[in-house]
Scaffold this motif. Structure first.
Motif, PDB file in Angstrom:
ATOM      1  N   ARG A   1       0.848  -1.190   0.000  1.00 16.99           N
ATOM      2  CA  ARG A   1       0.000   0.000   0.000  1.00 16.99           C
ATOM      3  C   ARG A   1       0.881   1.237   0.000  1.00 16.99           C
ATOM      4  NH1 ARG A   1      -0.197   1.993   5.300  1.00 16.99           N
ATOM      5  NH2 ARG A   1       0.676   0.579   6.849  1.00 16.99           N
ATOM      6  N   ASP A   2       0.283   2.347  -0.342  1.00 18.29           N
ATOM      7  CA  ASP A   2       1.008   3.600  -0.407  1.00 18.29           C
ATOM      8  C   ASP A   2       1.117   4.183   0.988  1.00 18.29           C
ATOM      9  OD1 ASP A   2       2.215   5.919  -1.063  1.00 18.29           O
ATOM     10  OD2 ASP A   2       0.663   6.650  -2.425  1.00 18.29           O
ATOM     11  N   ARG A   3       2.336   4.500   1.418  1.00 17.15           N
ATOM     12  CA  ARG A   3       2.527   5.066   2.749  1.00 17.15           C
ATOM     13  C   ARG A   3       1.877   6.444   2.878  1.00 17.15           C
ATOM     14  NH1 ARG A   3       4.015   1.508   6.733  1.00 17.15           N
ATOM     15  NH2 ARG A   3       5.582   0.082   5.949  1.00 17.15           N
ATOM     16  N   GLN A   4       1.725   7.174   1.771  1.00 18.33           N
ATOM     17  CA  GLN A   4       1.154   8.501   1.850  1.00 18.33           C
ATOM     18  C   GLN A   4      -0.308   8.459   2.293  1.00 18.33           C
ATOM     19  OE1 GLN A   4       2.953  11.148   1.525  1.00 18.33           O
ATOM     20  NE2 GLN A   4       4.822  10.133   0.840  1.00 18.33           N
ATOM     21  N   SER A   5      -1.000   7.318   2.101  1.00 10.63           N
ATOM     22  CA  SER A   5      -2.397   7.223   2.502  1.00 10.63           C
ATOM     23  C   SER A   5      -2.564   7.253   4.014  1.00 10.63           C
ATOM     24  CB  SER A   5      -3.021   5.943   1.945  1.00 10.63           C
ATOM     25  OG  SER A   5      -2.362   4.794   2.471  1.00 10.63           O
ATOM     26  N   THR A   6      -1.514   6.990   4.778  1.00 12.81           N
ATOM     27  CA  THR A   6      -1.592   7.031   6.234  1.00 12.81           C
ATOM     28  C   THR A   6      -1.437   8.445   6.783  1.00 12.81           C
ATOM     29  OG1 THR A   6       0.785   6.669   6.500  1.00 12.81           O
ATOM     30  CG2 THR A   6      -0.617   4.722   6.332  1.00 12.81           C
ATOM     31  N   TRP A   7      -1.134   9.390   5.937  1.00 15.35           N
ATOM     32  CA  TRP A   7      -0.905  10.777   6.373  1.00 15.35           C
ATOM     33  C   TRP A   7      -2.248  11.491   6.444  1.00 15.35           C
ATOM     34  CZ3 TRP A   7       3.177  13.080   8.435  1.00 15.35           C
ATOM     35  CH2 TRP A   7       3.237  14.464   8.472  1.00 15.35           C
ATOM     36  N   THR A   8      -2.994  11.249   7.505  1.00 17.22           N
ATOM     37  CA  THR A   8      -4.312  11.829   7.674  1.00 17.22           C
ATOM     38  C   THR A   8      -4.400  12.470   9.055  1.00 17.22           C
ATOM     39  OG1 THR A   8      -5.203   9.740   8.520  1.00 17.22           O
ATOM     40  CG2 THR A   8      -5.387  10.145   6.141  1.00 17.22           C
ATOM     41  N   ALA A   9      -5.348  13.396   9.179  1.00 15.67           N
ATOM     42  CA  ALA A   9      -5.550  14.059  10.465  1.00 15.67           C
ATOM     43  C   ALA A   9      -6.061  13.098  11.514  1.00 15.67           C
ATOM     44  CB  ALA A   9      -6.510  15.241  10.293  1.00 15.67           C
ATOM     45  N   ILE A  10      -6.861  12.104  11.096  1.00 15.86           N
ATOM     46  CA  ILE A  10      -7.399  11.138  12.060  1.00 15.86           C
ATOM     47  C   ILE A  10      -6.279  10.311  12.681  1.00 15.86           C
ATOM     48  CG2 ILE A  10      -8.941   9.153  12.310  1.00 15.86           C
ATOM     49  CD1 ILE A  10     -10.625  10.281  10.075  1.00 15.86           C
ATOM     50  N   GLY A  11      -5.286   9.978  11.878  1.00 14.32           N
ATOM     51  CA  GLY A  11      -4.183   9.164  12.385  1.00 14.32           C
ATOM     52  C   GLY A  11      -3.022   9.950  12.936  1.00 14.32           C
ATOM     53  N   GLN A  12      -3.226  11.230  13.270  1.00 16.18           N
ATOM     54  CA  GLN A  12      -2.117  12.058  13.745  1.00 16.18           C
ATOM     55  C   GLN A  12      -1.558  11.550  15.062  1.00 16.18           C
ATOM     56  OE1 GLN A  12      -2.238  16.307  13.074  1.00 16.18           O
ATOM     57  NE2 GLN A  12      -1.807  16.701  15.232  1.00 16.18           N
ATOM     58  N   THR A  13      -2.429  11.170  15.989  1.00 12.57           N
ATOM     59  CA  THR A  13      -1.952  10.650  17.275  1.00 12.57           C
ATOM     60  C   THR A  13      -1.181   9.358  17.086  1.00 12.57           C
ATOM     61  OG1 THR A  13      -3.810  11.663  18.434  1.00 12.57           O
ATOM     62  CG2 THR A  13      -2.651   9.869  19.562  1.00 12.57           C
ATOM     63  N   ARG A  14      -1.688   8.491  16.204  1.00 11.80           N
ATOM     64  CA  ARG A  14      -0.982   7.232  15.950  1.00 11.80           C
ATOM     65  C   ARG A  14       0.374   7.483  15.304  1.00 11.80           C
ATOM     66  NH1 ARG A  14      -0.449   4.898  11.520  1.00 11.80           N
ATOM     67  NH2 ARG A  14      -2.110   6.113  10.561  1.00 11.80           N
ATOM     68  N   ILE A  15       0.468   8.470  14.443  1.00 15.75           N
ATOM     69  CA  ILE A  15       1.750   8.806  13.822  1.00 15.75           C
ATOM     70  C   ILE A  15       2.755   9.242  14.869  1.00 15.75           C
ATOM     71  CG2 ILE A  15       2.890  10.430  12.263  1.00 15.75           C
ATOM     72  CD1 ILE A  15       0.355  10.428  10.572  1.00 15.75           C
ATOM     73  N   LEU A  16       2.317  10.094  15.809  1.00 17.08           N
ATOM     74  CA  LEU A  16       3.227  10.598  16.830  1.00 17.08           C
ATOM     75  C   LEU A  16       3.619   9.498  17.821  1.00 17.08           C
ATOM     76  CD1 LEU A  16       1.658  14.098  17.571  1.00 17.08           C
ATOM     77  CD2 LEU A  16       3.770  13.591  16.340  1.00 17.08           C
ATOM     78  N   LYS A  17       2.686   8.626  18.170  1.00 18.11           N
ATOM     79  CA  LYS A  17       3.026   7.533  19.086  1.00 18.11           C
ATOM     80  C   LYS A  17       4.065   6.603  18.472  1.00 18.11           C
ATOM     81  CE  LYS A  17      -1.026   7.110  22.074  1.00 18.11           C
ATOM     82  NZ  LYS A  17      -2.103   6.201  22.541  1.00 18.11           N
ATOM     83  N   GLY A  18       3.980   6.413  17.162  1.00 17.52           N
ATOM     84  CA  GLY A  18       4.953   5.557  16.505  1.00 17.52           C
ATOM     85  C   GLY A  18       6.335   6.158  16.409  1.00 17.52           C
ATOM     86  N   GLU A  19       6.460   7.469  16.642  1.00 15.10           N
ATOM     87  CA  GLU A  19       7.756   8.123  16.532  1.00 15.10           C
ATOM     88  C   GLU A  19       8.347   8.524  17.879  1.00 15.10           C
ATOM     89  OE1 GLU A  19       8.072  11.169  13.705  1.00 15.10           O
ATOM     90  OE2 GLU A  19       7.120  10.037  12.086  1.00 15.10           O
ATOM     91  N   LEU A  20       7.725   8.103  18.982  1.00 14.68           N
ATOM     92  CA  LEU A  20       8.322   8.364  20.281  1.00 14.68           C
ATOM     93  C   LEU A  20       9.663   7.658  20.379  1.00 14.68           C
ATOM     94  CD1 LEU A  20       5.243   8.060  22.659  1.00 14.68           C
ATOM     95  CD2 LEU A  20       6.231  10.118  21.666  1.00 14.68           C
ATOM     96  N   LEU A  21      10.573   8.264  21.085  1.00 11.62           N
ATOM     97  CA  LEU A  21      11.937   7.758  21.154  1.00 11.62           C
ATOM     98  C   LEU A  21      12.000   6.523  22.035  1.00 11.62           C
ATOM     99  CD1 LEU A  21      14.827   8.364  20.232  1.00 11.62           C
ATOM    100  CD2 LEU A  21      15.140   9.647  22.332  1.00 11.62           C
ATOM    101  N   GLY A  22      12.625   5.462  21.522  1.00 13.50           N
ATOM    102  CA  GLY A  22      12.803   4.235  22.281  1.00 13.50           C
ATOM    103  C   GLY A  22      14.064   4.250  23.107  1.00 13.50           C
TER     104      GLY A  22
END
Length: 337
Positions: A20-41
């Motif tokens: 699938r195209d990664r650009q399709s995940t760039w939505t306002a609804i998924g903004q929180t999920r995007i940020l949670k996935g980029e928290l520093l490990g």
């Protein structure tokens, strides 16, 4: 059995086209999920605490950003790769860890001193992250102690290889930009310690503020909000707002307190850590949005990512206290009998 060449080819997973195209995940609804996935490990936080590692990470992210820009000029159905020179295991780990944040895949080839990494790029799949690792100023928080010196013993070869065997990358090779010869050997580490190396993830997200605009309001352009953040160092775009990177946590807290609206009737926003703020644009107009620290995302609920496992005391201490509590309960049950 002639196994020469079996390990000189990349795994099929790095050559398969994305589903699938990664650009399709760039939505306002998924903004929180995007940020949670980029928290520093925890693993990358330890790397950021070292000066030499931060320099390599900055160099890698600069190169990956250039690859993302060039991806629009490449054939969308072709597979490309960038071949790094032979490097130590620690540098190869950083190459792979940084690449995963850009949706890049890596494969290792060779053995011993000739082992190197190739980064594979699918033009339709690559996408830069919202936050760069250099945005996490780990030095302003807790600096972990140096790990004990690790001396790698010589291992026997796992398979038969030929000295003149050239790995088959099976992709269009792109030129490597930058000099990575410094990382041919392992960097010097701290002195050996009797105790094991234990460190938990510090609160290294407090200097990052998420700004979220309502769906009915258009997100103001970045140049219109330049005067609203005099203490900010960087602004990273989001589908429905921005992430404001401050130099320290105190600057971030001061910004929220100075622009927060006293009356906030949105109870759901308060539960999620969001606060109503008013921003002053360059044209002296005001725009309303919601703001919160990314630290609230790290603390909210149980996370399945590595970033959500850094809370609490050191694991060794937790295990010891758990054993004491369990032993006390067992002795108390024995007395009642």
């Amino acid at each position: 059995l002639n196994v020469a060449g079996m390990y000189s080819r990349p795994p099929s997973a790095v050559l398969l086209a994305p589903q699938r195209d990664r650009q399709s995940t760039w939505t306002a609804i998924g903004q929180t999920r995007i940020l949670k996935g980029e928290l520093l490990g925890l693993a990358l936080y330890r790397c950021l605490a070292e000066r030499e590692s931060r320099a390599l990470i900055s160099q890698l992210e600069g190169m990956y950003d250039d690859l993302c820009k060039k991806a629009t000029e490449l054939q969308p159905n072709e597979v490309y790769c960038v071949r790094f020179p032979p490097m130590c295991a620690y540098a190869r780990y950083l190459i792979s860890a940084c690449g995963r944040r850009y949706h890049l895949q890596t494969a290792s080839f060779g053995e011993d001193d000739k082992r190197f990494v190739a980064v594979y790029l699918h033009p339709r799949d690559v996408q830069p992250p919202v936050l760069r690792l250099t945005d996490f100023d780990a030095s302003s928080y807790y600096t972990p102690p140096p790990p004990p010196v690790y001396e790698r013993s010589k291992r026997p070869k796992m398979h038969v290889t030929l000295d003149d065997e050239e790995p088959l990358l099976e992709a269009v090779e792109l030129p490597l930009l930058g000099d990575y010869s410094r990382w041919n050997t392992m960097p010097t580490s701290g002195a050996a310690e009797d105790a094991g190396f234990e460190c938990e993830l510090a609160d290294c997200h407090r200097h990052l503020i998420e700004l979220r605009f309502d769906s009915e309001v258009d997100v103001p352009p970045l140049e219109h909000l330049a005067s609203a953040f005099p203490a900010a160092t960087t602004l990273r775009p989001l589908p429905a707002g921005y992430v404001v990177v401050f130099a320290c946590a105190s600057d971030a807290n001061s910004f929220v307190e100075a622009h927060a609206v006293v009356e906030c009737n949105d109870e759901t926003s308060s539960e999620r850590g969001l606060r109503q703020v008013l921003l002053l644009c360059n044209d002296k107009s005001q725009v309303a949005c919601q703001a919160r620290s990314l630290h609230s995302l790290q603390c909210s609920g149980r996370s399945t990512s590595i970033a959500g496992r850094g809370r609490g005391g050191p694991r060794a201490l937790q295990i010891a206290l758990g054993a004491i509590v369990k032993g006390t309960a067992v002795r108390g049950q024995a007395r009642t009998r």
